[in-house]
Design a protein around this motif. Sequence first.
Motif, PDB file in Angstrom:
ATOM      1  N   ALA A  76       0.947  -1.346  -0.080  1.00  0.00           N
ATOM      2  CA  ALA A  76      -0.156  -0.087   0.079  1.00  0.00           C
ATOM      3  C   ALA A  76       0.844   1.321   0.271  1.00  0.00           C
ATOM      4  N   GLU A  77       2.203   1.230   0.736  1.00  0.00           N
ATOM      5  CA  GLU A  77       2.792   2.583   0.972  1.00  0.00           C
ATOM      6  C   GLU A  77       3.513   2.497  -0.489  1.00  0.00           C
ATOM      7  N   LEU A  79       2.639   1.480  -3.685  1.00  0.00           N
ATOM      8  CA  LEU A  79       1.892   1.928  -4.016  1.00  0.00           C
ATOM      9  C   LEU A  79       1.077   3.510  -4.130  1.00  0.00           C
ATOM     10  N   LEU A  80       1.396   4.152  -3.088  1.00  0.00           N
ATOM     11  CA  LEU A  80       0.998   5.637  -2.586  1.00  0.00           C
ATOM     12  C   LEU A  80       2.688   6.292  -3.014  1.00  0.00           C
ATOM     13  N   ASP A  81       3.574   5.804  -3.445  1.00  0.00           N
ATOM     14  CA  ASP A  81       5.096   6.242  -3.150  1.00  0.00           C
ATOM     15  C   ASP A  81       5.398   6.631  -5.259  1.00  0.00           C
ATOM     16  N   TYR A  82       5.113   5.446  -5.370  1.00  0.00           N
ATOM     17  CA  TYR A  82       4.814   5.581  -7.219  1.00  0.00           C
ATOM     18  C   TYR A  82       3.165   5.317  -7.460  1.00  0.00           C
ATOM     19  N   PRO A  83       2.507   6.202  -7.325  1.00  0.00           N
ATOM     20  CA  PRO A  83       1.210   6.167  -7.961  1.00  0.00           C
ATOM     21  C   PRO A  83       1.307   5.463  -9.277  1.00  0.00           C
ATOM     22  N   ASN A  86       0.539  -0.529 -10.128  1.00  0.00           N
ATOM     23  CA  ASN A  86      -0.896  -0.804  -9.960  1.00  0.00           C
ATOM     24  C   ASN A  86      -0.438  -2.418  -8.825  1.00  0.00           C
TER      25      ASN A  86
END
Length: 114
Positions: A76-77, A79-83, A86
Amino acid sequence: MSVLTQRLVKEIESASEPVQAEVLDFVLFVKGRHDASLGERIQRTAGVCGGEACLGNTRIAIWMLETARRSGVSEAELLLDYPGLNRADLSAAWDYVMSHSTEIENLIRQNEEA
């Protein structure tokens, strides 16, 4: 060797040679499909990240993601760091790490020593 692997080996060894040949053909077929699907998400481009394996057309090296994961960063982190990534991208990265473990270990070690 895992229990599953032991069972597979035992079953294959007890089968006739023609069955063993079919099993080998099937394993190679499935492996080829798996490698092809990785090839769509994992790319090496000369001049990008030193030609190391990256996700798609990004500059996100697989070894960097694995280093983050080992240091406790959750999916999850990431995916937040690399928008732009997926869950399927991360799954492909983890598959690549498993199937290219020596390469990834060497890259992580080289980076730590630098």
